[in-house]
Scaffold this motif. Structure first.
Motif, PDB file in Angstrom:
ATOM      1  N   GLU A  17       0.859  -1.187   0.000  1.00 41.09           N
ATOM      2  CA  GLU A  17       0.000   0.000   0.000  1.00 41.09           C
ATOM      3  C   GLU A  17       0.893   1.235   0.000  1.00 41.09           C
ATOM      4  N   TYR A  18       1.206   1.706  -1.180  1.00 43.59           N
ATOM      5  CA  TYR A  18       2.131   2.842  -1.327  1.00 43.59           C
ATOM      6  C   TYR A  18       1.419   4.133  -0.910  1.00 43.59           C
ATOM      7  N   PRO A  19       2.012   4.901   0.012  1.00 38.15           N
ATOM      8  CA  PRO A  19       1.344   6.120   0.506  1.00 38.15           C
ATOM      9  C   PRO A  19       1.545   7.308  -0.444  1.00 38.15           C
ATOM     10  N   GLY A  20       1.061   7.199  -1.646  1.00 39.93           N
ATOM     11  CA  GLY A  20       1.193   8.283  -2.605  1.00 39.93           C
ATOM     12  C   GLY A  20       0.584   7.895  -3.939  1.00 39.93           C
ATOM     13  N   ARG A  21       0.475   8.893  -4.791  1.00 37.45           N
ATOM     14  CA  ARG A  21      -0.059   8.671  -6.135  1.00 37.45           C
ATOM     15  C   ARG A  21       1.102   8.332  -7.062  1.00 37.45           C
ATOM     16  N   VAL A  22       1.045   7.138  -7.635  1.00 34.48           N
ATOM     17  CA  VAL A  22       2.134   6.638  -8.463  1.00 34.48           C
ATOM     18  C   VAL A  22       1.928   7.132  -9.890  1.00 34.48           C
ATOM     19  N   VAL A  23       2.893   7.936 -10.365  1.00 35.05           N
ATOM     20  CA  VAL A  23       2.898   8.412 -11.756  1.00 35.05           C
ATOM     21  C   VAL A  23       3.977   7.694 -12.552  1.00 35.05           C
ATOM     22  N   ASN A  24       5.145   7.548 -11.932  1.00 35.13           N
ATOM     23  CA  ASN A  24       6.268   6.880 -12.576  1.00 35.13           C
ATOM     24  C   ASN A  24       6.621   5.651 -11.740  1.00 35.13           C
ATOM     25  N   THR A  25       6.482   4.480 -12.337  1.00 35.46           N
ATOM     26  CA  THR A  25       6.726   3.236 -11.599  1.00 35.46           C
ATOM     27  C   THR A  25       8.192   3.077 -11.221  1.00 35.46           C
ATOM     28  N   ASP A  26       9.106   3.504 -12.097  1.00 37.65           N
ATOM     29  CA  ASP A  26      10.530   3.372 -11.796  1.00 37.65           C
ATOM     30  C   ASP A  26      10.933   4.226 -10.601  1.00 37.65           C
ATOM     31  N   ARG A  27      10.410   5.427 -10.548  1.00 38.92           N
ATOM     32  CA  ARG A  27      10.733   6.299  -9.401  1.00 38.92           C
ATOM     33  C   ARG A  27      10.087   5.763  -8.122  1.00 38.92           C
ATOM     34  N   GLY A  34      14.568  -0.169  -4.724  1.00 40.68           N
ATOM     35  CA  GLY A  34      14.793  -0.981  -5.902  1.00 40.68           C
ATOM     36  C   GLY A  34      14.154  -2.348  -5.775  1.00 40.68           C
ATOM     37  N   ILE A  35      14.076  -3.027  -6.918  1.00 43.58           N
ATOM     38  CA  ILE A  35      13.426  -4.322  -6.937  1.00 43.58           C
ATOM     39  C   ILE A  35      14.210  -5.372  -6.153  1.00 43.58           C
ATOM     40  N   VAL A  36      15.544  -5.176  -6.050  1.00 45.95           N
ATOM     41  CA  VAL A  36      16.366  -6.130  -5.294  1.00 45.95           C
ATOM     42  C   VAL A  36      16.052  -6.038  -3.802  1.00 45.95           C
ATOM     43  N   ASN A  37      15.950  -4.820  -3.293  1.00 43.62           N
ATOM     44  CA  ASN A  37      15.635  -4.643  -1.871  1.00 43.62           C
ATOM     45  C   ASN A  37      14.219  -5.111  -1.558  1.00 43.62           C
TER      46      ASN A  37
END
Length: 491
Positions: A17-27, A34-37
Motif C-alpha cells: 500500500e504505497y502512501p502516494g499517487r504513483v505516476v512513474n513506476t521506476d521512481r 529498488g526491486i532487489v531490496n
C-alpha cells in the motif's frame, strides 16, 4: 450483465500500500530501494520495508512499512459499452488474476527530517533576502571521480544522529483531571491503575506531617475480612511496645497469616516508601524524625552480592519458598547453617535467610553493632534527623555491613573446616581383631628400644620436629583453599 472469464487460484501476489499517487513506476521502485531490496524484504518475514522520499539523500529518514496478514484477491474488470446504441446496458467481464495473503502498509510515524537546506543570501548586502539552497553537493562527492569535493568549501557542519525519535508508534493515553485542591489549578495527569490501594503509603520528607489515624476505607475492610478481636489486639500490642516493625517480623511474632495481616496493619500503621525507614511500618501518630531512639529501627538493607560460596546455601527469597516443598537430606544439613526463611533476625550462629534482607538495626543481633548504636552521641534539644541517613552517621551502614560480612566469613570458614575434618575421620581405616592390636604393640616396643639405643639428637632438633608435627601439610593446604574461597566471596 457480468461474466467471469478465468480464475487462477495458484497465482499469489504481494500487496504494498504505497502512501502516494504513483505516476512513474521506476521512481516509485527507487523510493522503496529498488526491486532487489523489495525482493529481499519479501523473502524475510521479520524485515520492514523502507520508503525513502529522497533516495539519493543519505540524510533522509525512511518511513517503515509493516507486514500484516490479510486476505484479498486481485480482480480485472473490463467494461464494454455499445457505441451506436447507448441505451443498451454495458457488459462487465471479470477476471480473477490471483490472491494475496499479506500486505505492507505504512501506518507508523516517520522520523524527524533534517535536510541540508541552508539559507544563503541572494547578494553580498547584509540586508538582502535569503533563499533556501539544497547543499547536498557540498556535503558529499557526486561520484567516485569527483576529486574537486576536497577543494570545495564546507560552510556548515552537518552531523545528524542515526535516529531522532526512539519509537514510531503512537501510544494512546487516558487523561483525567486531578481532583485535589479547590480546582483553581487544574493539572492533567496520566491515570495509572494501581494493583493495590496505597492509602497507607507515605513518602518520607522533612516538611510534611505524617498520618495520625487510618483512612475510613481501611477500617471497613477489617469487617469484610472477618478479622477477630484477638488477632487485632495481638498486632496492636506489638506496635504499642515498639512503634516501627517489618512485615516479616510481625508475621513471626504474631503467628497470623499474611492475608489477615494485610488487613490489620493499615489500620494501625503507615508504610514508608523511601527514606531511612523505608519498607517499614510506623505506628500512626509516631514521628521518627523527632525521636532519637528511632535510630534502632532504621532500615538496614543487606545484600549478598556474590554468586559463589554462599549461593549453595542461601537462595533468593522466591526460590527459597519453592524449595520448601522439595527438601532432601542434603537440604536438611544446609538448614543447620542457614536461618529459616521466616526468621526476621540475624545473629552470628547461622547465615542470613535470603540474598537480600530488609532488617532493622535492632534485628541485627550482634553485640558489637548494638554497642555502636548505643555509643552514638545524643543530639541537642530540638534537633531533627538527616533526610538520607536518619539519626546515624553517614558511614555507619558501611561499618555494619563490614561486620556482618566478617561474621559470614567466619561461619563459612568453620563450616568448610568441619566438613574437611569429618571427611578425614571417615577416610581413616579402623583396626579390627586382636592380632592387629598385638602387632601394633610389638612394633611400638621395638621402635622404643631402637630409639633408646641408637637414636640420640639434641634438643633443638627435637623442638623442630615437634613444630613440624603440629601443623600437618594437608591442613595447611585446606586452610589456603578456604581463605582463597572466602576472599573470592567477599570481593
Amino acid at each position: 450483465m457480468s461474466r467471469q472469464l478465468s480464475f487462477c487460484p495458484q497465482q499469489e501476489y504481494e500487496l504494498i500500500e504505497y502512501p502516494g499517487r504513483v505516476v512513474n513506476t521506476d521512481r516509485m521502485l527507487a523510493t522503496l530501494g529498488g526491486i532487489v531490496n523489495i525482493s529481499r524484504v519479501l523473502g524475510d518475514e521479520k524485515k520492514r520495508l523502507e520508503l525513502r522520499f529522497h533516495p539519493d539523500n543519505p540524510y533522509n529518514k525512511p518511513a517503515f512499512g509493516d507486514c500484516t496478514d490479510t486476505s484479498g484477491i486481485l480482480l480485472s474488470v473490463t467494461v464494454r459499452r455499445h457505441k451506436r446504441d447507448k441505451s443498451r446496458p454495458p457488459q462487465h467481464f471479470v477476471r480473477v488474476l490471483g490472491h494475496c495473503s499479506r500486505s505492507f502498509s505504512f501506518e507508523s510515524l516517520c522520523d524527524f527530517q533534517y535536510l541540508p537546506l541552508w539559507h544563503t543570501p541572494k547578494s553580498e548586502n547584509a540586508t538582502a533576502a535569503t533563499e533556501l539552497k539544497y547543499a547536498l553537493d557540498q556535503l558529499q562527492p557526486r561520484d567516485v571521480s569527483d576529486v574537486e569535493y576536497f577543494s570545495r568549501p564546507h560552510p556548515q557542519l552537518f552531523c545528524l544522529p542515526e535516529l531522532f525519535a526512539r519509537v514510531d508508534i503512537v501510544h494512546s493515553g487516558h487523561y483525567r483531571m486531578d481532583g485535589t485542591g479547590d480546582g483553581s489549578q487544574e493539572v492533567l495527569g496520566v491515570s495509572a491503575k494501581s494493583t493495590y490501594e496505597n492509602h497507607d503509603v507515605v513518602s518520607f520528607n522533612m516538611q510534611d506531617t505524617f498520618p495520625t489515624q487510618p483512612d475510613g476505607q481501611i477500617l471497613k475492610r477489617l469487617k469484610v475480612k472477618y478479622v477477630s478481636d484477638e488477632q487485632f489486639a495481638r498486632v496492636k500490642k506489638l506496635f504499642d511496645e515498639i512503634p516501627i516493625w517489618t512485615r516479616i517480623a510481625l508475621l513471626y511474632e504474631t503467628g497470623i497469616t499474611n492475608e489477615k495481616l494485610k488487613c490489620i496493619i493499615p489500620s494501625l500503621a503507615f508504610y514508608f516508601s523511601n527514606g531511612p525507614w523505608r519498607t517499614l511500618y510506623v505506628r500512626y501518630g509516631y514521628d521518627p524524625r523527632k525521636d532519637f531512639k528511632s535510630r534502632h529501627y532504621q532500615t538496614f538493607d543487606f545484600r549478598l552480592r556474590f554468586g559463589s560460596g554462599v549461593s549453595e546455601f542461601v537462595y533468593s527469597r522466591k526460590s527459597a519458598k519453592q524449595k520448601r516443598s522439595t527438601t532432601t537430606a542434603n537440604d536438611d544439613l544446609k538448614s543447620e547453617l542457614v536461618q529459616n526463611i521466616d526468621y526476621p533476625y540475624f545473629d552470628d550462629q547461622k547465615l542470613p535467610r535470603s540474598r537480600q534482607c530488609m532488617l532493622r538495626y535492632c534485628d541485627v543481633r550482634l553485640p558489637k553493632i548494638q554497642e555502636m548504636l548505643e555509643k552514638i552521641p545524643t543530639p541537642l534539644t530540638g534537633a531533627v534527623c538527616n533526610e538520607r541517613t536518619g539519626w546515624l552517621p553517614p558511614s555507619f551502614d558501611s561499618q555494619v555491613r563490614q561486620i556482618v560480612c566478617a561474621t559470614i566469613k567466619d561461619l563459612l570458614r568453620n563450616h568448610y573446616r568441619k566438613e574437611h575434618l569429618t571427611a578425614e575421620v571417615e577416610a581413616v581405616p579402623q583396626a579390627d581383631g586382636e592380632a592387629e592390636a598385638e602387632a601394633e604393640g610389638d612394633a611400638e616396643a621395638e621402635a622404643e628400644a631402637e630409639d633408646e639405643e641408637y637414636f640420640i639428637e639434641d634438643d633443638e632438633t627435637q623442638e623442630e620436629d615437634m613444630d613440624v608435627d603440629e601443623t600437618p601439610i594437608g591442613e595447611n593446604i585446606v586452610d589456603k583453599n578456604i581463605e582463597q574461597l572466602l576472599d573470592n566471596i567477599t570481593n
